[in-house]
Design a protein around this motif. Structure first.
Motif, PDB file in Angstrom:
ATOM      1  N   PRO A   1       0.824  -1.210   0.000  1.00  0.00           N
ATOM      2  CA  PRO A   1       0.000   0.000   0.000  1.00  0.00           C
ATOM      3  C   PRO A   1       0.862   1.265   0.000  1.00  0.00           C
ATOM      4  N   SER A   2       0.509   2.220  -0.885  1.00  0.00           N
ATOM      5  CA  SER A   2       1.329   3.420  -1.018  1.00  0.00           C
ATOM      6  C   SER A   2       1.226   4.317   0.210  1.00  0.00           C
ATOM      7  N   GLU A   3       0.169   4.128   0.996  1.00  0.00           N
ATOM      8  CA  GLU A   3       0.022   4.958   2.202  1.00  0.00           C
ATOM      9  C   GLU A   3       1.229   4.781   3.129  1.00  0.00           C
ATOM     10  N   LEU A   4       1.694   3.557   3.248  1.00  0.00           N
ATOM     11  CA  LEU A   4       2.847   3.282   4.110  1.00  0.00           C
ATOM     12  C   LEU A   4       4.054   4.074   3.643  1.00  0.00           C
ATOM     13  N   ASP A   5       4.246   4.012   2.333  1.00  0.00           N
ATOM     14  CA  ASP A   5       5.368   4.700   1.730  1.00  0.00           C
ATOM     15  C   ASP A   5       5.256   6.201   1.961  1.00  0.00           C
ATOM     16  N   ASP A   6       4.067   6.745   1.702  1.00  0.00           N
ATOM     17  CA  ASP A   6       3.861   8.181   1.870  1.00  0.00           C
ATOM     18  C   ASP A   6       4.107   8.600   3.315  1.00  0.00           C
ATOM     19  N   ALA A   7       3.577   7.815   4.236  1.00  0.00           N
ATOM     20  CA  ALA A   7       3.754   8.140   5.659  1.00  0.00           C
ATOM     21  C   ALA A   7       5.237   8.177   6.012  1.00  0.00           C
ATOM     22  N   ALA A   8       5.973   7.198   5.507  1.00  0.00           N
ATOM     23  CA  ALA A   8       7.404   7.151   5.786  1.00  0.00           C
ATOM     24  C   ALA A   8       8.101   8.368   5.198  1.00  0.00           C
ATOM     25  N   SER A   9       7.696   8.765   3.989  1.00  0.00           N
ATOM     26  CA  SER A   9       8.303   9.928   3.348  1.00  0.00           C
ATOM     27  C   SER A   9       8.112  11.172   4.195  1.00  0.00           C
ATOM     28  N   ILE A  10       6.890  11.295   4.712  1.00  0.00           N
ATOM     29  CA  ILE A  10       6.602  12.468   5.538  1.00  0.00           C
ATOM     30  C   ILE A  10       7.492  12.480   6.775  1.00  0.00           C
ATOM     31  N   ASP A  11       7.759  11.290   7.308  1.00  0.00           N
ATOM     32  CA  ASP A  11       8.632  11.199   8.483  1.00  0.00           C
ATOM     33  C   ASP A  11      10.100  11.407   8.118  1.00  0.00           C
ATOM     34  N   GLY A  12      10.352  11.626   6.827  1.00  0.00           N
ATOM     35  CA  GLY A  12      11.725  11.897   6.415  1.00  0.00           C
ATOM     36  C   GLY A  12      12.572  10.658   6.196  1.00  0.00           C
ATOM     37  N   ALA A  13      11.936   9.520   5.950  1.00  0.00           N
ATOM     38  CA  ALA A  13      12.705   8.293   5.744  1.00  0.00           C
ATOM     39  C   ALA A  13      13.380   8.315   4.381  1.00  0.00           C
ATOM     40  N   SER A  14      14.608   7.850   4.326  1.00  0.00           N
ATOM     41  CA  SER A  14      15.292   7.760   3.038  1.00  0.00           C
ATOM     42  C   SER A  14      14.824   6.498   2.314  1.00  0.00           C
ATOM     43  N   HIS A  15      15.292   6.377   1.083  1.00  0.00           N
ATOM     44  CA  HIS A  15      14.928   5.176   0.324  1.00  0.00           C
ATOM     45  C   HIS A  15      15.449   3.915   0.992  1.00  0.00           C
ATOM     46  N   PHE A  16      16.668   3.999   1.528  1.00  0.00           N
ATOM     47  CA  PHE A  16      17.204   2.802   2.189  1.00  0.00           C
ATOM     48  C   PHE A  16      16.352   2.428   3.397  1.00  0.00           C
TER      49      PHE A  16
ATOM     50  N   LYS B   1      13.213   3.061   3.818  1.00  0.00           N
ATOM     51  CA  LYS B   1      11.947   2.490   3.349  1.00  0.00           C
ATOM     52  C   LYS B   1      12.137   1.046   2.902  1.00  0.00           C
ATOM     53  N   LEU B   2      13.198   0.838   2.096  1.00  0.00           N
ATOM     54  CA  LEU B   2      13.419  -0.520   1.577  1.00  0.00           C
ATOM     55  C   LEU B   2      13.549  -1.526   2.716  1.00  0.00           C
ATOM     56  N   PHE B   3      14.414  -1.183   3.682  1.00  0.00           N
ATOM     57  CA  PHE B   3      14.699  -2.214   4.688  1.00  0.00           C
ATOM     58  C   PHE B   3      13.734  -2.211   5.862  1.00  0.00           C
ATOM     59  N   ARG B   4      12.969  -1.093   6.074  1.00  0.00           N
ATOM     60  CA  ARG B   4      12.027  -1.055   7.189  1.00  0.00           C
ATOM     61  C   ARG B   4      10.613  -1.393   6.761  1.00  0.00           C
ATOM     62  N   ILE B   5      10.284  -1.097   5.509  1.00  0.00           N
ATOM     63  CA  ILE B   5       8.899  -1.331   5.070  1.00  0.00           C
ATOM     64  C   ILE B   5       8.811  -2.446   4.034  1.00  0.00           C
ATOM     65  N   TYR B   6       9.549  -2.262   2.908  1.00  0.00           N
ATOM     66  CA  TYR B   6       9.338  -3.169   1.780  1.00  0.00           C
ATOM     67  C   TYR B   6       9.821  -4.583   2.068  1.00  0.00           C
ATOM     68  N   VAL B   7      11.040  -4.678   2.574  1.00  0.00           N
ATOM     69  CA  VAL B   7      11.565  -6.023   2.819  1.00  0.00           C
ATOM     70  C   VAL B   7      10.731  -6.784   3.863  1.00  0.00           C
ATOM     71  N   PRO B   8      10.428  -6.165   5.019  1.00  0.00           N
ATOM     72  CA  PRO B   8       9.633  -6.927   5.995  1.00  0.00           C
ATOM     73  C   PRO B   8       8.267  -7.334   5.453  1.00  0.00           C
ATOM     74  N   LEU B   9       7.655  -6.442   4.672  1.00  0.00           N
ATOM     75  CA  LEU B   9       6.326  -6.779   4.156  1.00  0.00           C
ATOM     76  C   LEU B   9       6.384  -7.776   3.008  1.00  0.00           C
ATOM     77  N   SER B  10       7.551  -7.980   2.436  1.00  0.00           N
ATOM     78  CA  SER B  10       7.657  -8.917   1.308  1.00  0.00           C
ATOM     79  C   SER B  10       8.216 -10.264   1.734  1.00  0.00           C
ATOM     80  N   THR B  11       8.218 -10.545   3.023  1.00  0.00           N
ATOM     81  CA  THR B  11       8.831 -11.790   3.498  1.00  0.00           C
ATOM     82  C   THR B  11       8.403 -13.021   2.712  1.00  0.00           C
ATOM     83  N   PRO B  12       7.106 -13.237   2.479  1.00  0.00           N
ATOM     84  CA  PRO B  12       6.755 -14.459   1.739  1.00  0.00           C
ATOM     85  C   PRO B  12       7.376 -14.474   0.352  1.00  0.00           C
ATOM     86  N   ALA B  13       7.362 -13.313  -0.297  1.00  0.00           N
ATOM     87  CA  ALA B  13       7.933 -13.268  -1.642  1.00  0.00           C
ATOM     88  C   ALA B  13       9.427 -13.535  -1.590  1.00  0.00           C
ATOM     89  N   ILE B  14      10.073 -12.906  -0.639  1.00  0.00           N
ATOM     90  CA  ILE B  14      11.518 -13.088  -0.551  1.00  0.00           C
ATOM     91  C   ILE B  14      11.851 -14.536  -0.185  1.00  0.00           C
TER      92      ILE B  14
END
Lengths: 612, 293, 317
Positions: free
Chosen positions: B168-183, B185-198
């Motif tokens: 969901p893009s909301e997660l990404d947007d929220a992180a952006s607002i908090d000033g999260a960098s791409h790294f 986001k990748l390791f705090r949001i995308y990777v944990p949420l993609s565990t089954p895929a990974i």
């Protein structure tokens, strides 16, 4: 340098080590740690007044040098078991070459089968260790491979320009040709003339088929680019093998003509003597190969004067391709008749040679097949295990209507061992090969390998039980080729005869090796020796040889895939009745059109050039 | 749940269960056959008398395989390459998939990068130049030759990229607002949420490494460094039988079906053990499996 | 799923674009850093070695290398296209590949539907585990088993014989060879492919089925009106994606099963290239066929992806 205290260092020992000292010190100085020989090193340091290298060489010239036997004993690689009560002594050839003055590293390549029990450690390689001691050569592996890896690895090595110094076993003639065209091989003509052993290297090659055949690959434009070697003679020449117990049961005689083969095959099949389910007994066990090593058709087509894939001499002095000759049509006519009559398996053309042997013959589904002399053991031994009543017999291949017997005559010499262009130690490597070949190909030298590696003592007997033997590491060059390469392709035949001759020795006087060889409860070993010597004797009269003995011509390379496919499709379709016999004539026309005429011209140009 | 229990339904269910059971049995029959052969004595195996039960039971073939140093050695190399290769491969995949999952505005040059990937997936220069490259990098005969050149699997990148997009893009947007960098986001949001895929991709990669043989053959000039499948293949596929230079002393080994079966079985065991255990991940990461299959 | 990330509109032209660039890079440089490993790997192991395609236009001898081998233009391509068997090989490749794609997809769908009917979870898992096992065995092994089973003395023919049917030479008959290829390929692939469909089926809401059952729909009707439409996009997606593989008819399988008699129905591009390249050492010819195949595959894949995007809404990139 490790100085290991030895209890006694006799004067004699010191003397004999001085001879090898030049080699020893020279080598140890420049060699990686794991390949140095502690024995040499330790003794060298204990010589009270350590001589300089020059001094050592001088001493060697004056003093009687250590014998080969002493030197090998010192490094722990003396073949044979001369000290055992029932042992034997291997007669070691003399080393005539001068001691080496510099370390000579030889990068070689090695064909292996991975199922082999092989050690990785060069310390376990007698060939490497002995060559180092006697000739100062340090063999290393550039690349190794087995199966079709071998071809790929060669291609890659050529492409990278990083060939081994000393090359073994060119996988295909195309690759040898590529190396030649690329000027990658050393011209060894002069070294060969000067250094190759006259008895064990030159003579077998010069006398085989009047000396014309053996050098054909290796010699190009009058220069020699390889040390030729071949497979053992007539390795795939065929015999007919039949189940003696089935013949007896049905009161039949061993077939001597193709007509009799047909009737016996049908009788076997009808009687359903096979070990499988009802109705699975096969007549003549045949596989899909037109020319091959087991259950192939060459034993049949040879009776019509043709062997598929061979170039045969015509009356007008030219060469013609056997697959398009009339004899082939006659052979196909016979096979077609056999197929319709049920003599050969309905699915023969889907059966690979290995399956014909392992599943059908060893599984006792068939009682007749064409196989070489080694057919005495494979698959016969397994067949006998699966059916204790099984008894096999053999005879010369049955003749056809012409009454003239033919057999697959193999010209077995290939390009042999070649050297990389610019390699410095051709002479030294060749001298070491002289030594090895004269040791291994002369049965009277009695070389059977090394205790614990090739055989093991079990009381007064020797055993070859592979589970108890230590793993040897690879050796390189002639006499160590994995595929069984010989300079004298009759060496095996001679060795078989030599073994047969032991039968005249009274049993209580035989040494353990003789006992082992003559102890043959199943009779298969004896049978193999006899059948092989039969093939060898008849090879000269019956053998049909391929007269085209060169790397493939340009058009051959281009059209081979297509022409082979055309041949395979047409011939099998004719035999199985899917196509009429006339299809053969169409095949001949197509073959000529699709590059065949070009190939024929090129082949005949070559033939003219070598007969000129 | 309302279930009609009509006769037709029950008949169908019975047939269904039976049919599926038969089908499944047929699917594994060859394994059982292989296993039976590997435990039979040599002559019976060669004669073709073994079907689904060993004839003259023996473990001789296994003893021989395991006493031939080559099997262990290759096994270790395979384990090592699978572990290292999977780790590196997944790292590259996780990193590469992220920028690709962004929009063209955010990741300028995404289109070019995409085409670079597609083109590389479809065209190659052939074996020889590839090998010469490996050679000039000094990787020949080293385990890195089995790991590095194939580290980037473009298919896996595509699959993971698509999974990232499902987040969901909301997660990404929220992180952006908090000033999260791409790294971040990748390791705090995308990777944990993609565990089954990974997890699923890790399996694909690991099995791919375990089963591959070709790279081992060409990049290891020394047979003593072959990984297991390459080693196995040279034993199982005796293609040079037809080369016509048969040395009688070779015959015994070449014709040993039981030995081959034992080799194959031993090499398959790790997969047979690992797969059923990890099966549940397939279902979780199924969207990916969908495309990979 | 486009996520809009707009940038605030700002002041004067050049300074503005420079500042924007800096702001963009300050925020987004990690994206480029993340691509770097992939780009390095591609450059080294994909793009740099691509010079190798030149051998398709040469009479290549490895000893002369890529620069030293004689150039012969399109001769290799002409030679191949003029070979009497080229048309046949291409035809075989297409027919076999398409038949395999269709059979595996249909088979997997049927298997998934049947498994979906199974309510016993343990049974379902066992069946699933067993049916996808062959997927992990190579054709070297599977081919050996098939050769054994299908020979005239093999188990299949023995069974046929007991039923009074004449033995069939499956692998040696041009009528039977392709069916054998297709069925044995299904054997290897179906269990695995079914996992995908099954997952899609399981993701259909059970409420839909219950509502239909209350409305009095039969089991068969439920399959046709709920299950199939529910996974339609998966079906289209898989079908479209496999289009890219129609020039890959299964090299390892055929190599392990074929023989000269069935060349007319079973010889495919890859087996031909194998015989030419590896067995006869014609590296240039093999490369030419390989190059032609790559070009056609590229076109097919682009078509496939476009289709997948248009009809299944699945964006590959």
């Amino acid at each position: 340098m490790c100085v290991q205290a030895k209890k006694h260092v006799s004067r004699r020992q010191i003397l004999k080590f001085t001879a090898s000292l030049a080699i020893g010190t020279g080598l140890t100085a420049c060699m990686p740690a794991q390949v140095t020989q502690p024995t040499v090193a330790s003794n060298a340091t204990e010589v009270p007044v350590a001589p300089t290298e020059a001094g050592a060489a001088a001493t060697a010239a004056v003093m009687p040098a250590a014998t080969v036997e002493e030197r090998l004993k010192k490094i722990g690689w003396l073949p044979g078991s001369p000290d055992h009560a029932k042992g034997w002594k291997t007669i070691l050839p003399e080393v005539t070459s001068a001691p080496a003055t510099e370390p000579m590293v030889v990068w070689a390549n090695k064909r292996v089968e991975l199922g082999d029990k092989i050690s990785d450690d060069p310390k376990d390689s007698p060939m490497v260790q002995i060559s180092k001691e006697l000739f100062g050569l340090d063999f290393q592996t550039k690349f190794s491979g087995g199966g079709d890896d071998w071809t790929t690895k060669w291609t890659l090595a050529i492409a990278s320009g990083d060939l081994p110094d000393f090359m073994e076993d060119f996988p295909t003639p195309v690759i040898f040709k590529q190396c030649l065209d690329g000027n990658l091989l050393e011209d060894i003509t002069d070294v060969w003339e000067a250094s190759a052993d006259p008895t064990w290297m030159k003579k077998p090659l010069d006398t085989y088929l009047d000396g014309k055949a053996a050098y054909v690959y290796a010699r190009q434009n009058g220069r020699l680019y390889g040390m030729p070697c071949g497979n053992r003679a007539a390795n795939n020449g065929k015999l007919l093998w039949a189940r003696q117990d089935w013949l007896d049961k049905l009161n039949l005689k061993m077939p001597t003509t193709l007509d009799e083969v047909k009737s016996v095959a049908l009788a076997f099949q009808e009687a359903g003597l096979g070990q499988g389910a009802a109705g699975t007994t096969l007549g003549l066990n045949l596989c899909s190969s037109f020319r091959g090593w087991f259950a192939s058709m060459d034993g049949i087509t040879a009776q019509f004067g043709v062997i598929s894939g061979f170039w045969l001499a015509q009356d007008d002095g030219t060469l013609a391709f056997a697959d398009i000759m009339l004899g082939m049509k006659d052979a196909l006519t016979l096979l077609r008749d056999w197929y319709a009559a049920g003599v050969i398996p309905k699915d023969y053309y889907t059966v690979p040679d290995a399956d014909a042997m392992n599943k059908r013959a060893a599984g006792n589904l068939a009682g007749l097949h064409y196989a070489p002399a080694w057919g005495a053991r494979w698959p016969v031994e397994d067949s006998m295990t699966n059916d204790p009543n099984a008894k096999w017999t053999w005879a010369q291949v049955p003749v056809g209507p012409s009454g003239k017997r033919g057999n697959l005559g193999e010209f077995t010499y290939g390009p042999g061992y070649a050297f990389k262009k610019g390699f410095k130690y051709v002479k030294q490597v060749m001298e070491s090969m002289n030594w090895w070949v004269s040791l291994k190909e002369d049965p009277t030298k009695r070389y059977y390998g090394f205790e614990n590696y090739d055989y093991i003592w079990d009381g007064d007997k020797v055993s070859l039980d592979s589970t108890k033997l230590k793993n040897k590491a690879l050796g390189y060059g002639l006499a160590f080729s994995r595929g069984g390469a010989y300079v004298d392709i009759y060496a095996d035949a001679k060795s078989y005869d030599y073994i047969e001759s032991w039968k005249s020795i009274p049993e209580d006087q035989r040494d353990a090796w003789q006992v082992l060889q003559l102890d043959d409860p199943l009779g298969t070993q004896t049978n193999m020796r006899k059948s092989y010597s039969n093939i060898i004797q008849n090879d000269k009269n019956d053998g049909i040889f391929n007269k085209f003995l060169s790397a493939p011509t340009t058009s051959m390379v281009s059209f081979q895939t297509t022409l082979d496919k055309m041949r395979d499709e047409t011939f099998h379709a004719i035999i199985t009745g899917q196509k009429e016999l006339d299809a053969f004539d169409q095949f001949v026309t197509d073959w000529k059109k699709t590059g065949g005429d070009q190939i024929t011209t090129e082949v005949n140009e070559w033939y003219k050039s070598i007969n000129a | 749940m309302v279930e009609g229990k009509s006769f037709g339904r029950r008949l169908f269910m019975a047939c269904n269960y039976l049919g599926l059971a038969i089908f499944a049995t047929l699917c594994i029959a060859p394994f059982i056959n292989l296993l039976a052969i590997s435990f039979s004595d040599r002559s019976s195996a060669m004669g073709g008398f073994v079907t689904f039960w060993p004839v003259n039971f023996t473990t001789a073939s296994y003893n021989l395989v395991l006493s031939t140093g080559g099997f262990y050695r290759s096994f270790v190399i395979s384990v090592l390459r699978t572990a290292l290769g999977t780790a590196l491969g997944m790292l590259v995949t996780i990193l590469t998939a992220y920028p690709l999952s962004r929009t063209g505005q955010e990741f300028r040059g995404r289109g070019v990068f995409t085409w670079i990937l597609i083109f590389a997936m479809l065209f190659n220069g052939g074996l020889i130049p590839w090998w010469l490259t490996i050679r000039s990098l000094g990787m020949l005969n080293s385990i890195w030759a089995l790991i590095v050149p194939g580290a980037l699997s473009i298919w896996n990148v595509i699959l993971l990229m698509n999974f990232y997009r499902e987040i969901p893009s909301e997660l990404d947007d929220a992180a952006s607002i908090d000033g999260a960098s791409h790294f971040d986001k990748l390791f705090r949001i995308y990777v944990p949420l993609s565990t089954p895929a990974i997890a699923t991709l890790t399996l694909f990669t690991a099995v791919g490494h375990w089963n591959s043989w070709f790279d081992g053959m060409v990049s290891m000039t020394d047979v003593s460094r072959y990984p297991l499948q390459t080693f196995l293949r040279t034993i199982v596929v005796v293609s040079d039988l037809s080369a016509m230079n048969i040395d009688p002393s070779k015959m015994a080994l070449l014709s040993d079906r039981a030995l081959k079966a034992a080799n194959i079985f031993l090499a398959t065991v790790p997969i047979l053990i690992v797969y059923p255990i990890l099966q549940r991940y397939f279902v979780a990461g199924i969207k990916l499996g969908a495309v990979k299959g | 799923m486009l996520v809009q990330r707009t940038h605030p509109v700002q002041r004067s032209q050049s300074a503005q674009s420079w500042r924007r660039m800096r702001a963009y890079l300050a925020r987004n440089w990690p994206l480029y850093a993340m691509c770097l490993p992939a780009l390095v790997l591609l450059a080294l192991f994909s793009y740099y070695p691509m010079y190798g395609v030149v051998i398709a236009f040469q009479s290549y001898n490895p000893a002369f290398g890529f620069t030293g081998s004689p150039w012969i233009g399109l001769t290799n391509f002409k030679f191949i296209f003029n070979l009497p068997d080229f048309l046949q090989i291409t035809q075989n490749t297409l027919i076999i590949a398409i038949a395999k794609i269709v059979s595996v997809q249909v088979g997997a769908l049927v298997l998934a539907l049947l498994l979906n009917e199974v309510r016993h979870l343990g049974f379902r898992r066992v069946i699933q585990t067993l049916t996808y096992l062959p997927y992990f065995l190579s054709w070297v092994v599977l081919g050996g088993v098939l050769l054994d089973m299908l020979s005239t003395t093999g188990i299949v023919n023995l069974t046929l014989q007991k039923m009074g049917i004449q033995p069939i030479i499956f692998l040696g008959s041009n009528d039977w060879f392709r069916p054998v290829l297709i069925v044995s390929n299904m054997w290897q692939q179906v269990g695995w492919s079914a996992i995908i469909y099954l997952a899609a089926l399981l993701s259909i809401s059970p409420e839909l089925y219950e509502a239909a059952a209350i409305d009095g729909a039969s089991h068969l009707q439920r399959v046709f009106h709920i299950s199939l439409p529910g996974i339609a996009s998966t079906i289209i997606l898989l079908a479209a994606l496999s289009l890219g593989g129609v020039l890959n008819a299964g090299f390892e399988q055929i190599l392990n099963l074929y023989n000269p008699v069935v060349y007319s129905t079973g010889d495919i591009l890859d087996t031909w290239v194998y015989r030419a390249g590896l067995l006869s050492g014609q590296l240039s010819l093999a490369a030419a066929v390989g190059l032609a195949k790559s070009v056609v595959s590229m076109l097919l894949i682009i078509v496939a992806w476009t289709t997948a995007r248009r009809y299944a809404g699945y964006r590959i990139f």
